[in-house]
Design a protein around this motif. Structure first.
Motif, PDB file in Angstrom:
ATOM      1  N   ALA A  33       0.862  -1.188   0.000  1.00 11.19           N
ATOM      2  CA  ALA A  33       0.000   0.000   0.000  1.00 11.19           C
ATOM      3  C   ALA A  33       0.895   1.234   0.000  1.00 11.19           C
ATOM      4  O   ALA A  33       1.759   1.375   0.866  1.00 11.19           O
ATOM      5  CB  ALA A  33      -0.924   0.000   1.216  1.00 11.19           C
ATOM      6  N   VAL A  34       0.702   2.092  -0.990  1.00  5.77           N
ATOM      7  CA  VAL A  34       1.510   3.311  -1.125  1.00  5.77           C
ATOM      8  C   VAL A  34       0.591   4.515  -0.980  1.00  5.77           C
ATOM      9  O   VAL A  34      -0.378   4.666  -1.731  1.00  5.77           O
ATOM     10  CB  VAL A  34       2.223   3.362  -2.495  1.00  5.77           C
ATOM     11  N   THR A  35       0.893   5.368  -0.009  1.00  4.10           N
ATOM     12  CA  THR A  35       0.123   6.592   0.204  1.00  4.10           C
ATOM     13  C   THR A  35       0.956   7.785  -0.257  1.00  4.10           C
ATOM     14  O   THR A  35       2.052   8.018   0.254  1.00  4.10           O
ATOM     15  CB  THR A  35      -0.248   6.765   1.686  1.00  4.10           C
ATOM     16  N   SER A  61      -0.614  -7.579  -4.795  1.00  2.00           N
ATOM     17  CA  SER A  61      -1.677  -6.610  -4.561  1.00  2.00           C
ATOM     18  C   SER A  61      -1.075  -5.232  -4.321  1.00  2.00           C
ATOM     19  O   SER A  61      -0.148  -5.079  -3.524  1.00  2.00           O
ATOM     20  CB  SER A  61      -2.509  -7.029  -3.339  1.00  2.00           C
ATOM     21  N   LEU A  62      -1.598  -4.211  -5.036  1.00  3.11           N
ATOM     22  CA  LEU A  62      -1.110  -2.845  -4.878  1.00  3.11           C
ATOM     23  C   LEU A  62      -2.277  -1.894  -4.648  1.00  3.11           C
ATOM     24  O   LEU A  62      -3.244  -1.888  -5.403  1.00  3.11           O
ATOM     25  CB  LEU A  62      -0.344  -2.388  -6.126  1.00  3.11           C
ATOM     26  N   VAL A  63      -2.160  -1.099  -3.585  1.00  6.86           N
ATOM     27  CA  VAL A  63      -3.090   0.001  -3.324  1.00  6.86           C
ATOM     28  C   VAL A  63      -2.302   1.290  -3.444  1.00  6.86           C
ATOM     29  O   VAL A  63      -1.307   1.485  -2.747  1.00  6.86           O
ATOM     30  CB  VAL A  63      -3.720  -0.098  -1.927  1.00  6.86           C
ATOM     31  N   LEU A  64      -2.721   2.165  -4.357  1.00  2.08           N
ATOM     32  CA  LEU A  64      -2.071   3.460  -4.546  1.00  2.08           C
ATOM     33  C   LEU A  64      -3.114   4.538  -4.277  1.00  2.08           C
ATOM     34  O   LEU A  64      -4.130   4.620  -4.972  1.00  2.08           O
ATOM     35  CB  LEU A  64      -1.533   3.583  -5.968  1.00  2.08           C
ATOM     36  N   MET A  65      -2.869   5.351  -3.250  1.00  6.51           N
ATOM     37  CA  MET A  65      -3.884   6.319  -2.856  1.00  6.51           C
ATOM     38  C   MET A  65      -3.257   7.626  -2.392  1.00  6.51           C
ATOM     39  O   MET A  65      -2.082   7.684  -2.020  1.00  6.51           O
ATOM     40  CB  MET A  65      -4.759   5.743  -1.736  1.00  6.51           C
ATOM     41  N   ALA A  66      -4.056   8.695  -2.448  1.00  6.89           N
ATOM     42  CA  ALA A  66      -3.641   9.996  -1.931  1.00  6.89           C
ATOM     43  C   ALA A  66      -3.983  10.054  -0.452  1.00  6.89           C
ATOM     44  O   ALA A  66      -4.938   9.414   0.000  1.00  6.89           O
ATOM     45  CB  ALA A  66      -4.345  11.116  -2.685  1.00  6.89           C
ATOM     46  N   ASN A  67      -3.195  10.829   0.288  1.00  7.51           N
ATOM     47  CA  ASN A  67      -3.443  10.888   1.728  1.00  7.51           C
ATOM     48  C   ASN A  67      -4.616  11.783   2.090  1.00  7.51           C
ATOM     49  O   ASN A  67      -5.151  11.702   3.181  1.00  7.51           O
ATOM     50  CB  ASN A  67      -2.196  11.370   2.470  1.00  7.51           C
ATOM     51  N   HIS A 105      -4.101  -7.774  -8.134  1.00 11.46           N
ATOM     52  CA  HIS A 105      -5.116  -6.931  -7.509  1.00 11.46           C
ATOM     53  C   HIS A 105      -4.606  -5.493  -7.449  1.00 11.46           C
ATOM     54  O   HIS A 105      -3.510  -5.244  -6.931  1.00 11.46           O
ATOM     55  CB  HIS A 105      -5.444  -7.413  -6.092  1.00 11.46           C
ATOM     56  N   VAL A 106      -5.401  -4.538  -7.956  1.00  8.38           N
ATOM     57  CA  VAL A 106      -5.003  -3.128  -7.994  1.00  8.38           C
ATOM     58  C   VAL A 106      -6.151  -2.259  -7.511  1.00  8.38           C
ATOM     59  O   VAL A 106      -7.305  -2.471  -7.898  1.00  8.38           O
ATOM     60  CB  VAL A 106      -4.603  -2.695  -9.419  1.00  8.38           C
ATOM     61  N   LYS A 107      -5.805  -1.275  -6.677  1.00 10.15           N
ATOM     62  CA  LYS A 107      -6.786  -0.282  -6.229  1.00 10.15           C
ATOM     63  C   LYS A 107      -6.163   1.103  -6.319  1.00 10.15           C
ATOM     64  O   LYS A 107      -5.099   1.355  -5.762  1.00 10.15           O
ATOM     65  CB  LYS A 107      -7.228  -0.553  -4.795  1.00 10.15           C
ATOM     66  N   PHE A 108      -6.817   2.010  -7.056  1.00  7.82           N
ATOM     67  CA  PHE A 108      -6.426   3.413  -7.137  1.00  7.82           C
ATOM     68  C   PHE A 108      -7.489   4.229  -6.395  1.00  7.82           C
ATOM     69  O   PHE A 108      -8.677   4.055  -6.638  1.00  7.82           O
ATOM     70  CB  PHE A 108      -6.344   3.886  -8.590  1.00  7.82           C
TER      71      PHE A 108
END
Length: 204
Positions: A33-35, A61-67, A105-108
């Motif tokens: 998970a990358v914030t 699995s990668l989650v890429l999100m803004a804080n 698995h990817v989540k933006f």
């Protein structure tokens, strides 16, 4: 096993000896998970995975999100907020995913996606995923003259697709196919969507 989700324990195991290190790291980096904070670019993460292929191969699995999430996601307001400050180039997002050969698995979530750069070739093949989730994104394809509208879903073949509270900031010609529709996704011969979950006011 329970220890797979204990990041601290896996990190400790990776330091025990040379034999344990690759095994522990493979488990440690299965879920990442990358914030991104403020206007931070994902370029640092891209450089990391490109320079560490032994780790990149482990990521599933990668989650890429803004804080900073929009206010309606945090439950503070019901109207659309303009707190999004993070604008990302879609070509960089795809570069990250293509650097992760085992990704499924990817989540933006929570940032603005700009248009496609005219001087960058479109991907030649679809990226096959088990699950793709797009949440609280804003689509801003025409912010600069050199950027073109595009269909972000056309880059993927995903068995499960989830879209929640995504918005488009500029009028885009639906007839040109820039914004996907459920019918187009289901009818595409290149896609293998088996499940679609949508909620909230969503541009997809």
């Amino acid at each position: 096993p329970p220890f797979r989700r204990n990041k601290a324990r896996l990190a400790s195991y990776s330091l025990v000896c040379r034999l344990w290190k690759p095994i522990a790291q493979a488990l440690l980096f299965q879920e990442v998970a990358v914030t991104l904070r403020g206007r931070q670019s994902p370029g640092e993460f891209l450089s990391f995975v490109q320079s560490s292929p032994h780790i990149a191969r482990s990521v599933r699995s990668l989650v890429l999100m803004a804080n900073c999430l929009p206010s309606w996601i945090r439950g503070e307001a019901t109207e659309i907020s303009h707190e999004f400050e993070l604008e990302l180039c879609p070509a960089v997002l795809l570069d990250i995913l293509h650097a992760l050969p085992g990704i499924t698995h990817v989540k933006f979530q929570g940032f603005t996606i700009l248009g496609w750069p005219q001087d960058v070739p479109l991907p030649a093949r679809l990226l096959s995923l088990t699950r793709l989730a797009l949440k609280a994104l804003r689509y801003k394809p025409l912010s600069e003259p050199h950027l073109l509208p595009f269909d972000i879903l056309s880059f993927f073949s995903a068995e499960a697709l989830e879209v929640h509270d995504n918005t488009v900031l500029q009028p885009v010609d639906r007839e040109a196919g820039f914004l996907p529709t459920t019918r187009a996704i289901l009818n595409s011969e290149q896609r293998t969507v088996k499940k679609i979950v949508a909620s909230g006011p969503d541009c997809f």
